[in-house]
Design an enzyme around this catalytic site. Structure first.
Site, PDB file in Angstrom:
ATOM      1  N   ASP A  66       0.844  -1.201   0.000  1.00 13.51           N
ATOM      2  CA  ASP A  66       0.000   0.000   0.000  1.00 13.51           C
ATOM      3  C   ASP A  66       0.875   1.245   0.000  1.00 13.51           C
ATOM      4  O   ASP A  66       2.020   1.216   0.442  1.00 13.51           O
ATOM      5  CB  ASP A  66      -0.896  -0.035   1.250  1.00 13.51           C
ATOM      6  N   HIS A  73       2.888   3.019  -8.818  1.00 11.58           N
ATOM      7  CA  HIS A  73       2.661   1.603  -9.141  1.00 11.58           C
ATOM      8  C   HIS A  73       3.871   1.026  -9.887  1.00 11.58           C
ATOM      9  O   HIS A  73       4.310  -0.081  -9.619  1.00 11.58           O
ATOM     10  CB  HIS A  73       1.407   1.444 -10.002  1.00 11.58           C
ATOM     11  N   LEU A 131       9.903 -21.769  -3.416  1.00 12.36           N
ATOM     12  CA  LEU A 131       9.002 -20.726  -2.899  1.00 12.36           C
ATOM     13  C   LEU A 131       7.729 -20.742  -3.734  1.00 12.36           C
ATOM     14  O   LEU A 131       7.794 -20.884  -4.955  1.00 12.36           O
ATOM     15  CB  LEU A 131       9.694 -19.345  -3.037  1.00 12.36           C
TER      16      LEU A 131
HETATM   17  C1  FPP Z   1      -1.935   0.568  -3.944  1.00 12.57           C
HETATM   18  O1  FPP Z   1      -1.354   1.645  -3.403  1.00 12.57           O
HETATM   19  C2  FPP Z   1      -1.451  -0.705  -4.069  1.00 12.57           C
HETATM   20  C3  FPP Z   1      -2.013  -1.524  -4.978  1.00 12.57           C
HETATM   21  C4  FPP Z   1      -3.069  -1.152  -5.938  1.00 12.57           C
HETATM   22  C5  FPP Z   1      -1.579  -2.904  -4.993  1.00 12.57           C
HETATM   23  C6  FPP Z   1      -0.147  -3.104  -5.361  1.00 12.57           C
HETATM   24  C7  FPP Z   1       0.166  -2.802  -6.764  1.00 12.57           C
HETATM   25  C8  FPP Z   1       1.430  -2.685  -7.214  1.00 12.57           C
HETATM   26  C9  FPP Z   1       2.608  -2.884  -6.345  1.00 12.57           C
HETATM   27  C10 FPP Z   1       1.699  -2.304  -8.610  1.00 12.57           C
HETATM   28  C11 FPP Z   1       1.068  -3.187  -9.590  1.00 12.57           C
HETATM   29  C12 FPP Z   1       1.464  -4.585  -9.433  1.00 12.57           C
HETATM   30  C13 FPP Z   1       0.840  -5.566 -10.054  1.00 12.57           C
HETATM   31  C14 FPP Z   1       1.402  -6.935 -10.017  1.00 12.57           C
HETATM   32  C15 FPP Z   1      -0.432  -5.282 -10.761  1.00 12.57           C
HETATM   33  P1  FPP Z   1      -2.439   2.802  -3.447  1.00 12.57           P
HETATM   34  O2  FPP Z   1      -2.605   3.228  -4.863  1.00 12.57           O
HETATM   35  O3  FPP Z   1      -3.692   2.353  -2.765  1.00 12.57           O
HETATM   36  O4  FPP Z   1      -1.715   3.888  -2.602  1.00 12.57           O
HETATM   37  P2  FPP Z   1      -2.409   5.027  -1.766  1.00 12.57           P
HETATM   38  O5  FPP Z   1      -3.154   4.346  -0.635  1.00 12.57           O
HETATM   39  O6  FPP Z   1      -1.240   5.818  -1.294  1.00 12.57           O
HETATM   40  O7  FPP Z   1      -3.311   5.774  -2.693  1.00 12.57           O
END
Ligand code: FPP
Length: 254
Positions: free
Chosen positions: A16, A33, A127
């Site tokens: 997150d 991302h 893994l």
């Molecule tokens: C969001 O941070 C996190 C996600 C949407 C999940 C993790 C995604 C990635 C690491 C990138 C894409 C990876 C794949 C494999 C698709 P957020 O956008 O909610 O952050 P915020 O809370 O600061 O807005």
């Protein structure tokens, strides 16, 4: 990790803070991302080196479909590129690829790549890397209830034979042990509909780092914190599970 300590067999991570990471730098959210993918690469590699047997990453929740179309499309294109670029790494490092979630919701091209990666890595042993995609724990539980009801209707199962073990087997995570450690990045104190059944006895660890800044040293910090805690599973005696005891030297690992 200078001490001798229990190594978590299964680590689950709520990634997150990509958006906040980007905003603080005046960048578009999608850059967070993109950078988050680098953290995934490093953490998978580190988990493999540490000897973690299962790593489950919350990559895309069912709720994430509600984000602006442009962001969803970007996440799908990142996922698609990731599925291609990482296959070699999975093959070279004996990592088995797995997914949980309503995979049927994903675009057909991505489903194909997922099937390819699962099939090409199915005999790998070091893994198990599980990506949670279009995942919702409540939906997973509802899906499990439906599956069990169908089996009762067909006469394959009696209602009184539905045990915790039988229920666990009906979940997407069937065959994967419950997480020993759940890490959440970005300082939020929420479980966000992730593995609700499976984390009943899981140690929780919250990192203040946004996911794009979460690296190998942060994974090691979380494992070290885990090693300091004693898990009793509601009993009075220290656990006697099959969790491995390892002695690790921090210099070698970091
Ligand atoms: C969001 O941070 C996190 C996600 C949407 C999940 C993790 C995604 C990635 C690491 C990138 C894409 C990876 C794949 C494999 C698709 P957020 O956008 O909610 O952050 P915020 O809370 O600061 O807005």
């Amino acid at each position: 990790m200078g001490r001798s300590g229990k190594l978590p067999q299964h680590i689950a991570i709520i990634m997150d803070g990509n958006g906040r990471w980007a905003r603080e730098r005046g960048l578009p959210r999608v850059e967070g991302h993109r950078r988050g993918i680098e953290s995934i690469r490093e953490v998978v590699r580190a988990a493999r080196e540490l000897g973690i047997r299962y790593l489950t990453l919350y990559a895309f929740s069912k709720e994430n479909w509600g984000r602006p179309k442009r962001e969803v499309n970007f996440l799908m294109s990142l996922l698609s590129a990731y599925l291609d670029s990482e296959l070699k790494e999975l093959e070279e490092n004996d990592i088995r690829f797995n997914v949980i979630g309503r995979v049927g919701d994903l675009p057909p091209g991505i489903r194909k790549k997922i099937e390819r990666n699962i099939s090409q890595t199915r005999n790998h042993k070091a893994l198990v890397l599980t990506l949670a995609l279009s995942y919702s724990s409540r939906v997973e539980i509802v899906d499990a209830v439906r599956q069990l009801c169908r089996r009762v209707q067909l006469g394959e199962l009696r209602a009184e034979d539905i045990t915790e073990g039988e229920f666990s087997k009906a979940l997407y995570t069937s065959g994967i042990p419950d997480p020993d450690l759940l890490i959440r990045a970005s300082g939020e104190l929420r479980v966000s509909n992730f593995l609700l059944w499976q984390i009943s006895y899981t140690e929780l660890y919250v990192s203040e780092k946004y996911w794009p800044d979460f690296r190998k040293a942060d994974l090691i910090d979380a494992v070290e914190e885990f090693q300091k805690r004693e898990r009793r599973f509601g009993k009075t005696e220290p656990e006697e599970s099959g969790v491995k005891r390892l002695s690790l030297t921090s210099g070698a690992l970091r």
